[in-house]
Design an enzyme around this catalytic site. Sequence first.
Site, short mmCIF file in Angstrom:
data_model
loop_
_atom_site.label_atom_id
_atom_site.label_comp_id
_atom_site.label_asym_id
_atom_site.label_seq_id
_atom_site.Cartn_x
_atom_site.Cartn_y
_atom_site.Cartn_z
N GLU A 1 -9.67 -2.28 4.65
CA GLU A 1 -10.33 -1.90 5.89
C GLU A 1 -11.58 -2.74 6.13
OE1 GLU A 1 -8.63 -0.12 7.84
OE2 GLU A 1 -8.59 2.01 7.34
N ASP B 1 0.82 -1.22 0.00
CA ASP B 1 0.00 0.00 0.00
C ASP B 1 0.85 1.27 0.00
OD1 ASP B 1 0.87 -0.40 2.61
OD2 ASP B 1 -1.12 -0.80 3.42
N ASN C 1 -7.78 -2.60 13.98
CA ASN C 1 -9.18 -2.81 13.56
C ASN C 1 -9.33 -4.03 12.65
OD1 ASN C 1 -8.06 -1.98 11.15
ND2 ASN C 1 -9.52 -0.34 10.75
N HIS D 1 -7.53 -4.66 9.88
CA HIS D 1 -7.20 -4.50 8.46
C HIS D 1 -5.89 -5.21 8.10
CE1 HIS D 1 -4.97 -0.38 9.12
NE2 HIS D 1 -4.16 -1.39 9.35
P1 PGA Z 1 1.79 -1.69 12.76
O1 PGA Z 1 0.66 -1.57 11.66
O2 PGA Z 1 2.76 -2.68 12.27
O3 PGA Z 1 2.38 -0.30 12.84
O4 PGA Z 1 1.11 -2.12 14.02
C1 PGA Z 1 0.07 -2.71 11.18
C2 PGA Z 1 -1.08 -2.36 10.27
O5 PGA Z 1 -1.70 -1.30 10.47
O6 PGA Z 1 -1.37 -3.15 9.38
#
Ligand code: PGA
Length: 242
Positions: A143, A67, A136, A138
């Site tokens: 999402e 992404d 959350n 994702h």
């Molecule tokens: P993080 O993010 O590794 O900073 O916890 C993971 C994500 O949002 O997919």
Amino acid sequence: MKLAVFKNEEELDLAAAKSMIEVINENPEATLGLATGQTPIGLYQKLVQAYQKGQVTFKQVTTYNIDEYVGLEKEHPQSFYHFMKTHLFSHIDLNEVQIHIPNGTASNLEEETERYESLLMKAGQLDIQILSIGLNGHIGFNEPGNTLHAETHVVTLTEDTRKVNSKSFPSLAEVPKKAITMGLGPMMKAKKIIFIAKGEEKAAILKQAFKGPIDPLVPGSLLQLHPNIEVYLDEKAVKYMM
Ligand code: PGA
């Protein structure tokens, strides 16, 4: 699913790196799906160290990041391109032309999603996909919602995601509202997924993702269907899964 639990991050990152390096050494032209965020930083450090020790080369490897924020130039300190350069790409012998990241500043975003999807189609099955999970649920920026997408698409980030990610920005207002993300198709098709999560704050969502029903409101739960997923967790993250 192969679950491995580690006492500390160091051991976890080393084990995940070892699994990746084995694949690359067996197939020097391996294709890698890469992720950003706090979680994979340690893994990338271990890959850099292995490269410096001559244990692996990335000369013929091709990478596809999952992404990128819409509206941030490559050079922007919070762009995922910049993140990848800082934590991995600048320190290894990966060829610049073999790096692929969606272009968040494309003038036509729909065309950009199509361009990225066709690159992924041409790449075929990725050899490795690195993934983590958001609080959350994702995966990449897929999402939670009623509809999940198989293909690359533009996504409006949830306010939860913007708040969590605002830690890396000077203020919440500066967190982009949209992003381009790879869909779940190429991730689910990858030969191997290396999934990493660390820390107690991820424990609840991990239980939902790996022990709960498959649910588009928890996109990570789709990973239960992957036939070859290695799950690397620390003791805090695994708390509610045992
Ligand atoms: P993080 O993010 O590794 O900073 O916890 C993971 C994500 O949002 O997919």
